[in-house]
Design a protein around this motif. Structure first.
Motif, PDB file in Angstrom:
ATOM      1  N   UNK A  39       0.840  -1.204   0.000  1.00 15.33           N
ATOM      2  CA  UNK A  39       0.000   0.000   0.000  1.00 15.33           C
ATOM      3  C   UNK A  39       0.872   1.252   0.000  1.00 15.33           C
ATOM      4  N   UNK A  40       1.930   1.239   0.826  1.00 17.05           N
ATOM      5  CA  UNK A  40       2.897   2.350   0.847  1.00 17.05           C
ATOM      6  C   UNK A  40       3.558   2.502  -0.523  1.00 17.05           C
ATOM      7  N   UNK A  41       3.849   1.363  -1.169  1.00 16.17           N
ATOM      8  CA  UNK A  41       4.509   1.389  -2.481  1.00 16.17           C
ATOM      9  C   UNK A  41       3.641   2.100  -3.512  1.00 16.17           C
ATOM     10  N   UNK A  42       2.360   1.711  -3.618  1.00 17.43           N
ATOM     11  CA  UNK A  42       1.519   2.325  -4.663  1.00 17.43           C
ATOM     12  C   UNK A  42       1.245   3.793  -4.369  1.00 17.43           C
ATOM     13  N   UNK A  43       1.131   4.145  -3.107  1.00 17.18           N
ATOM     14  CA  UNK A  43       0.932   5.568  -2.770  1.00 17.18           C
ATOM     15  C   UNK A  43       2.183   6.380  -3.111  1.00 17.18           C
ATOM     16  N   UNK A  44       3.354   5.769  -2.911  1.00 15.63           N
ATOM     17  CA  UNK A  44       4.606   6.455  -3.273  1.00 15.63           C
ATOM     18  C   UNK A  44       4.715   6.603  -4.788  1.00 15.63           C
ATOM     19  N   UNK A  68      -2.508  -2.548  -6.267  1.00 11.40           N
ATOM     20  CA  UNK A  68      -2.999  -1.778  -7.419  1.00 11.40           C
ATOM     21  C   UNK A  68      -4.496  -2.042  -7.607  1.00 11.40           C
ATOM     22  N   UNK A  69      -4.894  -3.308  -7.443  1.00 12.96           N
ATOM     23  CA  UNK A  69      -6.304  -3.681  -7.630  1.00 12.96           C
ATOM     24  C   UNK A  69      -7.233  -3.004  -6.621  1.00 12.96           C
ATOM     25  N   UNK A  70      -6.698  -2.640  -5.450  1.00 16.04           N
ATOM     26  CA  UNK A  70      -7.517  -1.944  -4.446  1.00 16.04           C
ATOM     27  C   UNK A  70      -7.967  -0.571  -4.929  1.00 16.04           C
ATOM     28  N   UNK A  71      -7.201   0.003  -5.869  1.00 11.81           N
ATOM     29  CA  UNK A  71      -7.568   1.320  -6.391  1.00 11.81           C
ATOM     30  C   UNK A  71      -7.312   2.458  -5.424  1.00 11.81           C
ATOM     31  N   UNK A  72      -6.385   2.273  -4.474  1.00 15.57           N
ATOM     32  CA  UNK A  72      -6.131   3.319  -3.464  1.00 15.57           C
ATOM     33  C   UNK A  72      -5.176   4.392  -3.967  1.00 15.57           C
ATOM     34  N   UNK A  73      -4.557   4.154  -5.139  1.00 20.17           N
ATOM     35  CA  UNK A  73      -3.599   5.136  -5.669  1.00 20.17           C
ATOM     36  C   UNK A  73      -3.621   5.101  -7.193  1.00 20.17           C
TER      37      UNK A  73
END
Length: 551
Positions: free
Chosen positions: A278-283, A307-312
């Motif tokens: 999660x930290x990775x995709x937000x970064x 990525x599939x979560x769509x948080x970033x």
């Protein structure tokens, strides 16, 4: 080997690149940001500090054997961050040879590595201070300790210097006037997942040409001078590269050094002691990262899930570069589905060959296991006496010539075995089975040391792992052999199921039978909550064998 006009050293290249693009950001991690000029200046201060402690080159290369080192060695026992990169550059600047220390090692393994290397200096995060304290009584030669402060709460060890204090002391010293040599060493310890770790000794020029950006990324042509390197630097802000594997992994170091040579910015996740996807995709969203490096399914699966979560918003991501472990077609396809415009690059290399071959996968064109051979990649015969021509019968050994290491530290016999001379040319043959096909591409079959011999048939564990990994209930898998009265060895799959998923052994074996010959199918499946891997994501086959035999 190309006849380079220039024999490169890392300090000369780093100085020239920083001189050209000093204001460009080099290292980014959360709130911390260092430009090329700042990072190289800090590395120079560290070099001055190391030199002031009497560390450096004591015997020039010309008088030494391939298994000997004439320089002090500095162990890098640290998480990813600016300190690790500055220490690499600072060690080269002081003519000290840096080497990687696996932070997963227990006391006996750490003591073995530091004894085997003969390290006189160690850089480590404070989190590892208690383990360092445990082994120090066994290591009288280890006289320079540099401790990186962190939030572990561990105090500075007796006799150690705080990292920032070392930089500050170096800043007050005159920069040492050293004659850097292309013969100066870069040392890379093998993972030790199949046997005891070995220190691979590389000339700086040779590792630079094969793995530190010594070739033009666009044309593949070797650079002939530092001026050519500077001229090829991309204008503008440059590409942002995110390195997920720990820098204690050779391929991760190579990615960073190539980034420096080519003027890219290196981004590290803010969580450093484990992979927080999660930290990775937000970064990736925050920094507009365009390239991310992974090691096999163990890193790619969590990345896909995040990525599939769509948080970033990860739309900036154009390339996923994999190396060091198998990225199965199933996971590769999932990556391409969540990143339809991205390219997945599979790289092949080893501590003993450097970066060697690559393969590209895009939407609609996914495959695994075959690679475009580099100009110096070959397959040699079983007896190491001849090269096998494309289209040959049977399997051979993957080999590399040209820019290859000098040998293994302290081991003349293993050096001679792994680096044989064939028709007057020296090759690196680290132990991977391969086949050279008519079209020129090379099929990588697997590491011989983990190949299973069952009833006289050789079974490559990667092929079985690929078949099992494609079952949707499987989160991770590693395959090992165990003794069998009937077959000599039999195949066992050690499996971790995805959270909330269910599958039994019969179902997994039936699934694998869709793509594997019957003799390759697992005779047993052992379920574990998690698969033990190195911090870089490589399978730990010693652990896997224990699970297979005790399961």
């Amino acid at each position: 080997m190309s006849k380079n006009a220039t024999q490169f050293t890392v300090p000369a290249v780093a100085k020239a690149v920083a001189g050209a693009i000093g204001d460009r950001e080099l290292l980014i991690q959360g709130e911390q940001r260092y430009t090329y000029a700042q990072a190289v200046e800090r590395a120079n201060h560290l070099a001055a500090y190391l030199h002031s402690r009497g560390l450096g080159c004591h015997t020039e290369r010309s008088t030494l054997g391939g298994h000997e080192a004439g320089q002090d060695l500095l162990g890098l026992y640290a998480y990813n961050g600016n300190e690790f990169v500055e220490a690499l550059l600072g060690a080269f600047g002081a003519r000290v040879a840096p080497f990687n220390v696996n932070f997963r090692y227990v006391k006996s393994e750490l003591a073995y590595l530091l004894k085997d290397s003969g390290a006189t200096a160690l850089l480590y995060h404070a989190a590892f201070a208690p383990r360092v304290a445990e082994v120090l009584p066994e290591l009288p030669q280890l006289r320079v300790l540099i401790q990186i402060a962190d939030d572990s709460g561990n105090e500075l060890l007796y006799g150690a210097t705080d990292y920032e204090d070392a930089i500050a002391q170096g800043a007050r010293l005159a920069q040492p006037e050293l004659q850097h040599s292309p013969d100066d060493l870069y040392v890379l310890y093998t993972g030790g997942t199949t046997g005891m770790p070995k220190g691979v000794l590389w000339r700086q020029h040779d590792i630079f040409m094969t793995s530190f950006g010594g070739r033009n990324l666009m044309t593949g042509e070797p650079f002939g001078s530092i001026d050519e390197i500077v001229a090829a630097l991309a204008p503008g802000p440059g590409t942002k590269l995110m390195v997920l594997p720990p820098l204690i992994h050779g391929a991760a170091q190579w990615s960073v050094m190539t980034a420096i040579t080519t003027g890219q910015s290196v981004v590290f996740p803010t969580v450093i002691d484990h992979l927080d996807a999660d930290d990775v995709v937000r970064t990736i969203e925050r920094e507009k990262v365009s390239v991310v490096t992974v090691v096999g399914d163990a890193m790619a699966r969590p990345l896909v899930a995040a990525i599939e979560k769509g948080i970033a918003d990860v739309s900036s991501l154009a390339v996923v570069a994999n190396g060091g472990a198998l990225l199965t077609p199933f996971v590769k396809q999932r990556l391409i589905e969540v990143l339809p415009s991205a390219i997945v690059v599979d790289g092949v290399g080893s501590s003993e060959t450097g970066a060697q071959m690559h393969h590209l996968s895009t939407s609609g064109a996914v495959s695994t296991g075959t690679f475009n051979a580099g100009p110096d990649s070959f397959v040699v015969a079983e007896d190491l006496a001849t090269l096998l021509q494309p289209g040959h019968e049977g399997n051979g050994w993957l080999a590399q010539r040209g820019y290859i290491p000098l040998g293994y530290k302290g081991d003349a016999a293993k050096t001679a075995k792994t680096f044989p001379v064939i028709d007057g040319v020296r090759y690196a043959v680290p132990g991977d089975r391969a086949r050279h096909h008519e079209g020129g591409h090379i099929e990588l079959l697997g590491r011989d040391s983990v190949t299973i011999n069952s009833g006289g048939e050789k079974i490559f564990v990667e092929e079985v792992e690929t078949a099992i990994a494609s079952h949707p209930a499987v989160a991770d898998v590693v395959v090992a052999g165990r003794p069998s009265e009937r077959w000599g060895q039999e195949v066992v799959a050690v499996v971790a199921l995805a959270e909330g998923a269910a599958a039994d052994a019969d179902e997994l074996v039936a699934h694998a039978s869709n793509s594997l010959a019957r003799y390759k199918l697992p005779k047993a499946v052992v379920f574990r909550p998690v698969i033990e891997r190195s911090p870089s994501g490589k399978a730990d086959y010693r652990w896997a064998r224990e699970q297979a035999e005790n399961g």
